[in-house]
Design a protein around this motif. Structure first.
Motif, short mmCIF file in Angstrom:
data_model
loop_
_atom_site.label_atom_id
_atom_site.label_comp_id
_atom_site.label_asym_id
_atom_site.label_seq_id
_atom_site.Cartn_x
_atom_site.Cartn_y
_atom_site.Cartn_z
N LEU A 75 0.76 -1.22 0.00
CA LEU A 75 0.11 -0.18 -0.13
C LEU A 75 0.68 1.13 0.19
N GLN A 76 1.71 1.35 0.87
CA GLN A 76 2.90 2.35 0.68
C GLN A 76 3.34 2.57 -0.68
N GLU A 78 2.20 1.73 -3.35
CA GLU A 78 0.92 2.20 -4.33
C GLU A 78 0.85 3.63 -4.17
N ARG A 79 0.90 4.08 -2.71
CA ARG A 79 0.73 5.52 -2.37
C ARG A 79 1.91 6.14 -3.01
N ASP A 80 3.15 5.90 -2.94
CA ASP A 80 4.20 6.64 -3.63
C ASP A 80 3.93 6.74 -5.02
#
Length: 146
Positions: A75-76, A78-80
């Protein structure tokens, strides 16, 4: 009384039966141990079973923690990626607005030049028009404009 792996996990070797609840076992999961003087191995077997079950539960908890860490990392990432895409889109929008402003300025200058050229042509026609005099009529001796 001997302490065993957790605060509530105690049993007596003198033949009493007590409940064991090891931390890490599912809620409400208790194991009853009963040890008699003539069967000392039952308590040891129950203790070994409890340790094995505790190890299984700890392994499951570890697997769940690893899965949670992996999901968080995904998820991190993907967020980045989305943050980079947003920054790129904002930069493209800013550049597009700058280009649009330049084109509007050029269009405004072109419109003003066209208006000025039209005004000059109109003024030139007005200045030339009185010099012409009366319209020329065609006769057989004097050819005029067709």
């Amino acid at each position: 009384m001997n302490q065993l792996l957790a605060k509530e996990s105690t049993f007596s070797i003198k033949g009493k039966s007590e409940s064991l609840a090891a931390s890490g076992l599912p809620d409400g999961h208790r194991i009853n141990l009963q040890e008699k003087d003539d069967h000392p191995q039952k308590g040891e077997q129950a203790l070994a079973n409890l340790r094995a079950e505790l190890a299984v539960v700890q392994a499951r908890a570890q697997d769940a923690a690893v899965t949670g860490v992996e999901e968080r990392a995904r998820l991190q990432a993907e967020r980045d990626t989305l943050i980079r895409q947003l920054a790129d889109a904002q930069q493209a929008l800013t550049e597009g607005q700058a280009v649009q402003d330049e084109l509007r300025a050029e269009l405004g200058m072109a419109v003003r030049r066209a208006e000025r050229a039209n005004a000059e042509a109109t003024a030139t026609r007005r200045l030339v028009s009185p010099r012409r005099g009366a319209p020329v009529t065609r006769t057989k001796f004097k050819p005029g404009p067709a």
